[in-house]
Design a protein around this motif. Structure first.
Motif, PDB file in Angstrom:
ATOM      1  N   TYR B  96       0.829  -1.204   0.000  1.00 44.95           N
ATOM      2  CA  TYR B  96       0.000   0.000   0.000  1.00 44.95           C
ATOM      3  C   TYR B  96       0.860   1.248   0.000  1.00 44.95           C
ATOM      4  O   TYR B  96       1.836   1.346   0.742  1.00 44.95           O
ATOM      5  N   VAL B  97       0.500   2.183  -0.835  1.00 41.74           N
ATOM      6  CA  VAL B  97       1.219   3.457  -0.882  1.00 41.74           C
ATOM      7  C   VAL B  97       0.219   4.588  -0.760  1.00 41.74           C
ATOM      8  O   VAL B  97      -0.782   4.630  -1.482  1.00 41.74           O
ATOM      9  N   GLN B  98       0.472   5.460   0.174  1.00 45.61           N
ATOM     10  CA  GLN B  98      -0.396   6.619   0.375  1.00 45.61           C
ATOM     11  C   GLN B  98       0.183   7.755  -0.456  1.00 45.61           C
ATOM     12  O   GLN B  98       1.266   8.242  -0.174  1.00 45.61           O
ATOM     13  N   THR B  99      -0.527   8.147  -1.485  1.00 49.19           N
ATOM     14  CA  THR B  99      -0.023   9.232  -2.312  1.00 49.19           C
ATOM     15  C   THR B  99      -1.186   9.952  -2.974  1.00 49.19           C
ATOM     16  O   THR B  99      -2.245   9.368  -3.214  1.00 49.19           O
ATOM     17  N   ASN B 103      -0.933   9.474 -10.944  1.00 48.35           N
ATOM     18  CA  ASN B 103      -0.107   8.674 -11.855  1.00 48.35           C
ATOM     19  C   ASN B 103       0.724   7.634 -11.124  1.00 48.35           C
ATOM     20  O   ASN B 103       1.486   6.902 -11.738  1.00 48.35           O
ATOM     21  N   TYR B 104       0.578   7.631  -9.802  1.00 51.13           N
ATOM     22  CA  TYR B 104       1.387   6.673  -9.067  1.00 51.13           C
ATOM     23  C   TYR B 104       0.761   5.297  -9.164  1.00 51.13           C
ATOM     24  O   TYR B 104      -0.119   4.925  -8.399  1.00 51.13           O
ATOM     25  N   GLY B 304      12.330   4.694  -2.157  1.00 55.04           N
ATOM     26  CA  GLY B 304      12.352   6.059  -1.632  1.00 55.04           C
ATOM     27  C   GLY B 304      11.162   6.878  -2.043  1.00 55.04           C
ATOM     28  O   GLY B 304      10.886   7.915  -1.449  1.00 55.04           O
ATOM     29  N   MET B 305      10.389   6.440  -3.038  1.00 58.64           N
ATOM     30  CA  MET B 305       9.143   7.155  -3.351  1.00 58.64           C
ATOM     31  C   MET B 305       8.156   6.910  -2.217  1.00 58.64           C
ATOM     32  O   MET B 305       8.160   5.862  -1.585  1.00 58.64           O
ATOM     33  N   ALA B 306       7.259   7.869  -1.985  1.00 61.38           N
ATOM     34  CA  ALA B 306       6.274   7.804  -0.893  1.00 61.38           C
ATOM     35  C   ALA B 306       5.812   6.376  -0.705  1.00 61.38           C
ATOM     36  O   ALA B 306       5.134   5.820  -1.541  1.00 61.38           O
ATOM     37  N   ALA B 307       6.208   5.813   0.378  1.00 54.61           N
ATOM     38  CA  ALA B 307       6.049   4.375   0.496  1.00 54.61           C
ATOM     39  C   ALA B 307       5.481   4.006   1.845  1.00 54.61           C
ATOM     40  O   ALA B 307       5.660   4.701   2.838  1.00 54.61           O
TER      41      ALA B 307
END
Lengths: 313, 313
Positions: B96-99, B103-104, B304-307
């Motif tokens: 799960y990535v909160q962004t 486009n993510y 390193g991207m919002a993870a």
């Protein structure tokens, strides 16, 4: 992190439940639906990681392995459900009665546990359940079984009891130190609804200090102690059975019983003995004369009184 | 009957949780607390009966027994957590990535399952993973692995894949019909971020129709089918790994996958082959020439991207 903060797929759990086909029994569908909501909400609430999930799978596998390898003699899965309070909760649910009558209070139930035996011998009133040497205190135990509604004594009640010896072990955990049915016995109440016998003042003991349950207790920084107790299974065809345990009031583990089975009305007082009634002879078995006395009356609810019984699977 | 209608002891669950000692790790306490609330609320919600509880203990014991008796080769506990959606849910949570970036969208994750092997052989680009005879359709599979941020191809990505044969069995379930590492292989993308290989168009298969998971599926009136799929594990030191599965779009089991692992972007189209590029030679192994083609690009998110990463136990 509070549940619901993340946007996990909101339809996932219902989708899993909806795969149940039309031939699922209504009870199975109810149990499975509730189980899936509980399981999935748990995982989402704590953001369960893959490593933790795999550790859980492994933990349950190890727990089942002990049962398989001991050929059913050591049931750590049962014990696991005890140290998490589940058996105690199921016992509360099974014995729950919805009533507005403030006087409605049969003797409380407590868990059966894994040590009841269907083969306990019938004994005569006044006899002892102590067959083998021990380091405990011989106790004269007696009481009257009464009808909740009429308060009258009930003759011919089966009073089945079992307890660990002073080393904390039950007969079949302790071969060959203990003989079969040491500290077990079934009695019938007399025409006055009374039972009387000799037993031991019970001794607190530890759950096994190995295996998955012990591993969990350690991870939770919990002790493995059960307070001292005597098991009872009191039955009569016309009454609802009472399966329960009693505990000496000065036991240090009452409030933190590792299986959460203690209830207030089950805490009893072992007092120095005054006199043995004419209906009893002095205790002559291992340990000699009784030095303690326990009076314990039991209240049974007639069958048919406002009762709760769980739905069947 | 709705939860909360009965007056079960309102302090019981908190009491169980409060027995945790001061040396419990914060994560353990969090997991245990959530587990106890889930377990107890489940039991109260459905008025779990003693018979059902004991049936549950027995069911988990039988599940662990298979693992013990197969010396770890058959993990029904893992399978049980698959058919209840737990592994799929844990996979969603872990990835799960909160962004806020619309486009993510790296390629979706799906469960690893029990058939990945750390010993899959490295193969050359253009090679086939098909070692043994089969009744499937040889497929030319290829695509480009791209960087989510730059959209540029990524060279030197490890593209690890495995699949069941046309009889629905993986190599180590099917000795001696299949040789070691049949239908498994690891490739490195070339300087253009491309992989290319031969494999089979995958075949739908059934979970084992014996054992505890099958017993549960039957009680739920569910089918035991997994849609046809190919497993992928796509990794590079500078990117977050993608462990996933892909499914042919005409598979009949997509919406009712017995382990709930299908996601929309993982459904792909196997088309009749047009031409083999100059970088490939014709398939000469078992099954002869390829008749289908699958183009599948994969998108990896840079580390390193919002993870999101779950807390550790």
């Amino acid at each position: 992190m509070p549940a619901g903060e993340k946007n996990y797929d909101p339809n996932f759990t219902q989708h899993v439940i909806d795969t149940c086909g039309p031939n699922t029994s209504p009870r199975m569908k109810q149990v499975f639906g509730a189980a899936m909501r509980a399981l999935h909400n748990f995982a989402r609430e704590i953001d369960l990681t893959p490593e933790e999930w795999l550790a859980g799978v492994q933990f349950f596998n190890e727990t089942g392995k002990i049962w398989a390898e001991s050929e059913g003699k050591r049931n750590e899965m049962h014990r696991l459900s005890d140290i998490t309070g589940l058996e105690s909760l199921v016992t509360e649910i099974a014995n729950y009665v919805q009533t507005d009558d403030p006087n409605y209070s049969p003797t409380s139930a407590a868990i059966l546990g894994p040590f009841w035996s269907p083969n306990a011998p019938w004994r005569e009133l006044g006899d002892s359940i102590i067959q083998d040497p021990h380091e405990g205190t011989v106790t004269y135990m007696h009481g009257i079984i009464r009808d909740l509604k009429t308060q009258k004594p009930i003759p011919n009640v089966t009073f089945d009891m079992w307890q660990a010896s002073s080393n904390g072990k039950y007969d079949f955990q302790d071969f060959p130190n203990q003989s079969d049915n040491n500290l077990r016995g079934k009695y019938k109440t007399d025409e006055n609804g009374e039972y009387r016998l000799y037993c031991l003042r019970p001794t607190a003991y530890s759950l096994p200090q190995d295996g998955p349950s012990w591993k969990l207790l350690q991870a939770l920084d919990r002790h493995p102690m059960r307070p001292a107790h005597i098991h009872l299974k009191v039955t009569h065809d016309d009454y609802k059975p009472v399966v329960t345990q009693i505990y000496p009031k000065d036991d240090p583990w009452l409030s933190t019983d590792t299986v959460f089975a203690v209830k207030d009305d089950l805490v009893v007082d072992f007092v120095p003995i005054k006199e043995i009634p004419a209906s009893m002879s002095e205790h002559k078995g291992p340990g000699g004369k009784a030095t303690k006395e326990l009076q314990l009356d039991i209240v049974l609810a007639p069958k048919g009184m406002a009762a709760h019984s769980g739905p069947k699977l």
